[in-house]
Design a protein around this motif. Sequence first.
Motif, PDB file in Angstrom:
ATOM      1  N   ASP A  52      -0.032  20.226  14.899  1.00  0.00           N
ATOM      2  CA  ASP A  52      -1.032  19.274  15.204  1.00  0.00           C
ATOM      3  C   ASP A  52      -0.676  18.615  16.724  1.00  0.00           C
ATOM      4  OD1 ASP A  52      -2.190  16.202  15.435  1.00  0.00           O
ATOM      5  OD2 ASP A  52      -3.116  16.999  13.653  1.00  0.00           O
ATOM      6  N   PRO A  53      -1.709  18.240  17.593  1.00  0.00           N
ATOM      7  CA  PRO A  53      -1.318  17.939  19.161  1.00  0.00           C
ATOM      8  C   PRO A  53      -1.073  16.678  18.838  1.00  0.00           C
ATOM      9  CG  PRO A  53      -3.886  18.354  18.595  1.00  0.00           C
ATOM     10  CD  PRO A  53      -3.189  18.737  17.499  1.00  0.00           C
ATOM     11  N   TYR A  54      -0.979  16.021  17.809  1.00  0.00           N
ATOM     12  CA  TYR A  54      -0.746  14.376  17.823  1.00  0.00           C
ATOM     13  C   TYR A  54       0.571  14.005  19.038  1.00  0.00           C
ATOM     14  CZ  TYR A  54       0.459   9.536  16.241  1.00  0.00           C
ATOM     15  OH  TYR A  54       0.454   8.466  16.134  1.00  0.00           O
ATOM     16  N   ASN A 103       8.444  18.944  11.885  1.00  0.00           N
ATOM     17  CA  ASN A 103       8.528  18.207  10.872  1.00  0.00           C
ATOM     18  C   ASN A 103       8.134  16.944  11.235  1.00  0.00           C
ATOM     19  OD1 ASN A 103       9.141  20.163   9.124  1.00  0.00           O
ATOM     20  ND2 ASN A 103      11.192  19.777   9.402  1.00  0.00           N
ATOM     21  N   GLU A 104       8.729  16.145  12.414  1.00  0.00           N
ATOM     22  CA  GLU A 104       8.509  14.971  12.751  1.00  0.00           C
ATOM     23  C   GLU A 104       7.043  14.791  13.250  1.00  0.00           C
ATOM     24  OE1 GLU A 104       9.745  11.840  16.352  1.00  0.00           O
ATOM     25  OE2 GLU A 104      11.245  13.169  15.473  1.00  0.00           O
ATOM     26  N   ASN A 105       6.476  15.721  14.084  1.00  0.00           N
ATOM     27  CA  ASN A 105       5.069  15.682  14.492  1.00  0.00           C
ATOM     28  C   ASN A 105       4.154  16.000  13.176  1.00  0.00           C
ATOM     29  OD1 ASN A 105       3.228  16.273  16.998  1.00  0.00           O
ATOM     30  ND2 ASN A 105       2.560  17.773  15.459  1.00  0.00           N
ATOM     31  N   VAL A 106       4.367  16.813  12.218  1.00  0.00           N
ATOM     32  CA  VAL A 106       3.384  16.643  11.121  1.00  0.00           C
ATOM     33  C   VAL A 106       3.422  15.464  10.452  1.00  0.00           C
ATOM     34  CG1 VAL A 106       3.028  17.920   8.879  1.00  0.00           C
ATOM     35  CG2 VAL A 106       3.480  19.372  10.740  1.00  0.00           C
ATOM     36  N   ARG A 110       0.045  12.791  10.336  1.00  0.00           N
ATOM     37  CA  ARG A 110      -0.478  12.478   8.772  1.00  0.00           C
ATOM     38  C   ARG A 110      -0.242  10.848   8.492  1.00  0.00           C
ATOM     39  NH1 ARG A 110       2.367  17.389   5.798  1.00  0.00           N
ATOM     40  NH2 ARG A 110       0.870  18.779   5.916  1.00  0.00           N
ATOM     41  N   PHE A 111       0.307  10.212   9.743  1.00  0.00           N
ATOM     42  CA  PHE A 111       0.577   8.559   9.427  1.00  0.00           C
ATOM     43  C   PHE A 111       1.599   8.364   8.488  1.00  0.00           C
ATOM     44  CE2 PHE A 111      -3.197   8.956  12.225  1.00  0.00           C
ATOM     45  CZ  PHE A 111      -2.818   8.315  13.251  1.00  0.00           C
ATOM     46  N   THR A 112       2.580   9.108   8.217  1.00  0.00           N
ATOM     47  CA  THR A 112       3.661   9.049   7.049  1.00  0.00           C
ATOM     48  C   THR A 112       4.304   7.777   7.571  1.00  0.00           C
ATOM     49  OG1 THR A 112       3.473  11.303   6.665  1.00  0.00           O
ATOM     50  CG2 THR A 112       5.210   9.863   5.738  1.00  0.00           C
ATOM     51  N   PRO A 113       4.767   6.776   6.693  1.00  0.00           N
ATOM     52  CA  PRO A 113       5.480   5.753   7.424  1.00  0.00           C
ATOM     53  C   PRO A 113       7.092   6.195   7.600  1.00  0.00           C
ATOM     54  CG  PRO A 113       4.368   5.158   5.418  1.00  0.00           C
ATOM     55  CD  PRO A 113       4.073   6.535   5.620  1.00  0.00           C
TER      56      PRO A 113
END
Length: 166
Positions: A52-54, A103-106, A110-113
Amino acid sequence: MRALDIIPDFAARIHAGRRVERFYGATDLPNFYRKPYGPGWALVGDAGLHKDPYLALGICDALRDVEYVAGAIGEALSGARAMDDALADYEARRNDASAAEYNENVAAARFTPPPPELLAIRAAVRNKPEEATRLIKARMGMIDPAEFFNPQNLQRLLRGSQAASV
């Protein structure tokens, strides 16, 4: 569109314009690793490792990968190693170098806390610009993560944070 009104000059330009198409966005983009080589070809960047390009890491991945694959191809063309072996090592280096950011980007997309441990570290460096900079550099691979995320440093930061909040 109301959010633009906090920047009046920019808002005026946008409101004066005319939209000719609907807005487009992207959701649920695939995140994947591909085998980045085969007979006569090699992939770098998003072609071989897409996320994801986040965090906007694609160009960084491409620049890292092209350096790795050029080195591998150079070794093979010099006769130092077989091409398949050199490219297999390229793939392993790419995978190792990209795993943490992947992993950090994914998780970010996903806005994982963040885990409580990371929140505590962020709180500990909140008013310490030099330590905050070191935290970001360690997380982004700009310094060796062990230089920041070692038990002694984390205990010092967290202990200082608890004393400051008392």
